[in-house]
Design a protein around this motif. Structure first.
Motif, PDB file in Angstrom:
ATOM      1  N   HIS A   1       0.832  -1.192   0.000  1.00  0.00           N
ATOM      2  CA  HIS A   1       0.000   0.000   0.000  1.00  0.00           C
ATOM      3  C   HIS A   1       0.871   1.248   0.000  1.00  0.00           C
ATOM      4  N   ARG A   2       0.421   2.203  -0.772  1.00  0.00           N
ATOM      5  CA  ARG A   2       1.096   3.500  -0.846  1.00  0.00           C
ATOM      6  C   ARG A   2       0.178   4.523  -0.215  1.00  0.00           C
ATOM      7  N   LEU A   3       0.709   5.319   0.701  1.00  0.00           N
ATOM      8  CA  LEU A   3      -0.134   6.250   1.437  1.00  0.00           C
ATOM      9  C   LEU A   3       0.487   7.635   1.491  1.00  0.00           C
ATOM     10  N   LEU A   4      -0.376   8.626   1.460  1.00  0.00           N
ATOM     11  CA  LEU A   4       0.019  10.018   1.640  1.00  0.00           C
ATOM     12  C   LEU A   4      -0.911  10.654   2.663  1.00  0.00           C
ATOM     13  N   VAL A   5      -0.344  11.234   3.706  1.00  0.00           N
ATOM     14  CA  VAL A   5      -1.122  11.864   4.768  1.00  0.00           C
ATOM     15  C   VAL A   5      -0.747  13.336   4.852  1.00  0.00           C
ATOM     16  N   GLU A   6      -1.744  14.202   4.948  1.00  0.00           N
ATOM     17  CA  GLU A   6      -1.501  15.635   5.120  1.00  0.00           C
ATOM     18  C   GLU A   6      -2.370  16.167   6.257  1.00  0.00           C
ATOM     19  N   VAL A   7      -1.771  16.942   7.141  1.00  0.00           N
ATOM     20  CA  VAL A   7      -2.454  17.516   8.297  1.00  0.00           C
ATOM     21  C   VAL A   7      -2.260  19.025   8.265  1.00  0.00           C
ATOM     22  N   THR A   8      -3.376  19.766   8.248  1.00  0.00           N
ATOM     23  CA  THR A   8      -3.315  21.230   8.150  1.00  0.00           C
ATOM     24  C   THR A   8      -4.252  21.885   9.162  1.00  0.00           C
ATOM     25  N   GLU A   9      -4.424  23.216   9.039  1.00  0.00           N
ATOM     26  CA  GLU A   9      -5.060  23.992  10.099  1.00  0.00           C
ATOM     27  C   GLU A   9      -6.588  23.961  10.131  1.00  0.00           C
ATOM     28  N   GLY A  10      -7.255  23.838   8.990  1.00  0.00           N
ATOM     29  CA  GLY A  10      -8.667  24.170   8.874  1.00  0.00           C
ATOM     30  C   GLY A  10      -9.592  23.456   9.831  1.00  0.00           C
ATOM     31  N   GLY A  11     -10.627  24.198  10.294  1.00  0.00           N
ATOM     32  CA  GLY A  11     -11.575  23.606  11.223  1.00  0.00           C
ATOM     33  C   GLY A  11     -12.919  24.294  11.198  1.00  0.00           C
ATOM     34  N   GLU A  12     -13.832  23.763  12.008  1.00  0.00           N
ATOM     35  CA  GLU A  12     -15.184  24.284  12.087  1.00  0.00           C
ATOM     36  C   GLU A  12     -15.233  25.602  12.837  1.00  0.00           C
ATOM     37  N   ASN A  13     -14.346  25.775  13.808  1.00  0.00           N
ATOM     38  CA  ASN A  13     -14.363  26.954  14.663  1.00  0.00           C
ATOM     39  C   ASN A  13     -12.931  27.375  14.942  1.00  0.00           C
ATOM     40  N   ASN A  14     -12.404  28.323  14.162  1.00  0.00           N
ATOM     41  CA  ASN A  14     -11.004  28.708  14.288  1.00  0.00           C
ATOM     42  C   ASN A  14     -10.731  29.673  15.436  1.00  0.00           C
ATOM     43  N   THR A  15     -11.730  30.440  15.862  1.00  0.00           N
ATOM     44  CA  THR A  15     -11.465  31.415  16.920  1.00  0.00           C
ATOM     45  C   THR A  15     -11.467  30.755  18.279  1.00  0.00           C
ATOM     46  N   HIS A  16     -12.373  29.795  18.486  1.00  0.00           N
ATOM     47  CA  HIS A  16     -12.447  29.149  19.797  1.00  0.00           C
ATOM     48  C   HIS A  16     -11.178  28.371  20.104  1.00  0.00           C
ATOM     49  N   ALA A  17     -10.509  27.919  19.086  1.00  0.00           N
ATOM     50  CA  ALA A  17      -9.289  27.141  19.304  1.00  0.00           C
ATOM     51  C   ALA A  17      -8.242  27.957  20.034  1.00  0.00           C
ATOM     52  N   GLN A  18      -8.259  29.267  19.830  1.00  0.00           N
ATOM     53  CA  GLN A  18      -7.322  30.138  20.521  1.00  0.00           C
ATOM     54  C   GLN A  18      -8.006  30.882  21.668  1.00  0.00           C
ATOM     55  N   ASP A  19      -9.153  30.381  22.095  1.00  0.00           N
ATOM     56  CA  ASP A  19      -9.888  30.972  23.208  1.00  0.00           C
ATOM     57  C   ASP A  19     -10.212  32.435  22.946  1.00  0.00           C
ATOM     58  N   SER A  20     -10.418  32.782  21.658  1.00  0.00           N
ATOM     59  CA  SER A  20     -10.824  34.113  21.213  1.00  0.00           C
ATOM     60  C   SER A  20      -9.790  35.188  21.529  1.00  0.00           C
ATOM     61  N   ARG A  21      -8.597  34.782  21.961  1.00  0.00           N
ATOM     62  CA  ARG A  21      -7.596  35.787  22.318  1.00  0.00           C
ATOM     63  C   ARG A  21      -6.307  35.614  21.527  1.00  0.00           C
ATOM     64  N   ALA A  22      -6.266  34.611  20.677  1.00  0.00           N
ATOM     65  CA  ALA A  22      -5.104  34.372  19.804  1.00  0.00           C
ATOM     66  C   ALA A  22      -3.800  34.328  20.587  1.00  0.00           C
ATOM     67  N   GLU A  23      -3.827  33.620  21.734  1.00  0.00           N
ATOM     68  CA  GLU A  23      -2.622  33.543  22.540  1.00  0.00           C
ATOM     69  C   GLU A  23      -1.698  32.445  22.036  1.00  0.00           C
ATOM     70  N   GLN A  24      -0.409  32.726  22.008  1.00  0.00           N
ATOM     71  CA  GLN A  24       0.565  31.707  21.661  1.00  0.00           C
ATOM     72  C   GLN A  24       1.258  31.161  22.901  1.00  0.00           C
ATOM     73  N   VAL A  25       1.050  31.776  24.033  1.00  0.00           N
ATOM     74  CA  VAL A  25       1.631  31.282  25.276  1.00  0.00           C
ATOM     75  C   VAL A  25       0.521  31.084  26.278  1.00  0.00           C
ATOM     76  N   GLY A  26       0.720  30.166  27.198  1.00  0.00           N
ATOM     77  CA  GLY A  26      -0.310  29.855  28.162  1.00  0.00           C
ATOM     78  C   GLY A  26      -0.156  30.640  29.447  1.00  0.00           C
ATOM     79  N   THR A  27      -0.996  30.284  30.419  1.00  0.00           N
ATOM     80  CA  THR A  27      -0.950  30.903  31.729  1.00  0.00           C
ATOM     81  C   THR A  27      -0.639  29.827  32.758  1.00  0.00           C
ATOM     82  N   PHE A  28      -0.423  30.228  33.973  1.00  0.00           N
ATOM     83  CA  PHE A  28      -0.073  29.287  35.034  1.00  0.00           C
ATOM     84  C   PHE A  28      -1.179  28.241  35.175  1.00  0.00           C
ATOM     85  N   GLY A  29      -0.798  26.989  35.258  1.00  0.00           N
ATOM     86  CA  GLY A  29      -1.767  25.911  35.384  1.00  0.00           C
ATOM     87  C   GLY A  29      -2.089  25.226  34.076  1.00  0.00           C
ATOM     88  N   ASP A  30      -1.730  25.830  32.952  1.00  0.00           N
ATOM     89  CA  ASP A  30      -1.958  25.204  31.652  1.00  0.00           C
ATOM     90  C   ASP A  30      -1.037  23.989  31.465  1.00  0.00           C
TER      91      ASP A  30
END
Length: 406
Positions: free
Chosen positions: A341-370
């Motif tokens: 079998h020959r296989l090709l896998v691709e994983v990219t960004e797209g989703g149903e809800n792109n803003t919620h993924a960043q908690d609506s704040r587009a943070e790249q770093v977390g907070t204490f407890g994360d």
């Protein structure tokens, strides 16, 4: 299929079996949680056990630095009908390899039918195409009768490798609506020596979206992936801060994270080793159903800072040797050259809800407890459909190929 929607593409190619698979980035879940009744649980556990067995066999046959990728649903779709063979050896070996030995034929047939019927659900309208066909020489009447009407095509393999290959490619293209290109030569020259071999083809196409997608503008183009503690390369890293199920199981030295698809009908589960210097070995040497159940039972919702590569992986590898090592020495009454079998896998960004993924704040770093889950070294993932209680894809990713966006 729009690659930007976060998709997994796979094509299996084989002189004994060919499967063209196109699947969205879905995932695997603990079998026990996907089993509402004893009969469904028995079938699901058997299917999951077969998946783990095949993974282990493929890993044993490959090098430590090699990727592994396969679809146990696709393979089961081709092998299960052969349980009805009058050849007792074939039937018994398939029951053994697919883990059906302690189940009645009626239970197996119902479980297999129900598994495939789940993909007819309205949830998959417009996003899933599933089908298979079996190419056999005209003399293979007994085998032809085992498959449903319309799934067998009789072809003259002898001295017709090019014509058979073209026919297979046309069928795959039709079933997947052109999403999968030519699968290459599927009939070996050895068939011209007067010995015909059967050929099965299964095609599965799925297009889906993450429940919580990644924002492309936050993807870090110069992330690092360590193939070994000493070797690394640059790869785009997608960034998300999400509420996700996260778990761990010390005996496996691994953590598991669930990434759900739209509507949570399916999910992707990433198994990430705790110690990059030890790699996947502790997990792969102890990948039993009981250990996997314990791992998945540890899942609980956490605020997770996630970094996941934007990647593809392509490979061609044989299946016959792995299946033979599991006890499947006979697949069809006529000889089987090999299963590739020959296989090709691709994983990219797209989703149903792109803003919620960043908690609506587009943070790249977390907070204490994360919690932090950075997929920067070799990992395993499952692709599981909850209602079908089945593994669509299982993969071992040692060296992902970066997907670069201009």
């Amino acid at each position: 299929m729009d690659i930007a929607r976060g998709a997994v593409w796979a094509v299996w190619v084989g002189a004994g079996l060919v499967a063209a698979v196109v699947v969205a980035v879905m995932s695997c879940m603990p079998v026990a949680l996907a089993a509402p009744s004893p009969s469904v649980q028995s079938f699901s556990m058997a299917h999951f056990g077969f998946t783990l067995d095949l993974y282990t066999a493929l890993v044993s046959a490959s090098g430590k630095e090699e990727n592994v990728l396969f679809s146990s649903v696709g393979l089961a779709a081709v092998l299960s009908p052969l349980l009805g063979s009058d050849d007792r050896v074939i039937s018994q070996q398939i029951r053994q390899v697919l883990r059906y030995s302690n189940m009645s034929i009626a239970c197996v047939e119902k479980g297999h039918t129900d598994m495939l019927n789940h993909f007819e659900n309205v949830y998959y309208d417009g996003v899933l195409q599933l089908g298979y066909t079996v190419f056999l020489p005209p003399s293979a009447h007994a085998t032809s009768a085992l498959y449903p009407e319309g799934t067998v095509q009789l072809v003259d393999f002898l001295d017709n490798a090019t014509a058979v290959t073209q026919r297979v490619n046309e069928w795959v293209s039709g079933v997947t609506e052109g999403r999968v290109g030519p699968v290459g030569s599927v009939v070996e020259a050895g068939q011209t020596a007067g010995q015909e071999e059967g050929l099965a083809v299964v095609a599965l196409a799925f297009s889906g979206r993450w429940l919580h997608g990644f924002q492309p503008e936050l993807t870090f183009d110069k992330g690092l992936f360590y193939t070994t503690p000493q070797e690394r390369f640059e790869i785009p890293m997608m960034v998300g801060r999400l509420e996700l199920p996260l778990g761990s199981y010390p005996p496996l030295e691994v953590r598991v994270l669930e990434l759900p698809l739209a509507a949570r009908r399916a999910s992707m589960f990433i198994l990430l080793p705790d110690h990059p210097e030890r790699g996947l070995e502790p997990l792969e040497h102890n990948m039993t159903q009981n250990n996997m159940k314990a791992l998945f039972s540890s899942l609980k919702d956490e605020r997770v800072n996630l970094r996941l590569p934007r990647f593809r992986v392509a490979l061609t590898q044989p299946l016959k040797a792995a299946l033979t090592s599991l006890g499947l020495t006979h697949v069809l009454p006529q000889p089987l050259h090999d299963i590739h079998h020959r296989l090709l896998v691709e994983v990219t960004e797209g989703g149903e809800n792109n803003t919620h993924a960043q908690d609506s704040r587009a943070e790249q770093v977390g907070t204490f407890g994360d919690k932090y889950f950075e997929v920067d070294h070799p990992f395993v993932f499952f692709v599981w459909d909850y209602r079908a209680s089945s593994v669509l894809v299982m993969a071992r990713i040692v060296s992902p190929e970066p997907i670069l966006v201009n």
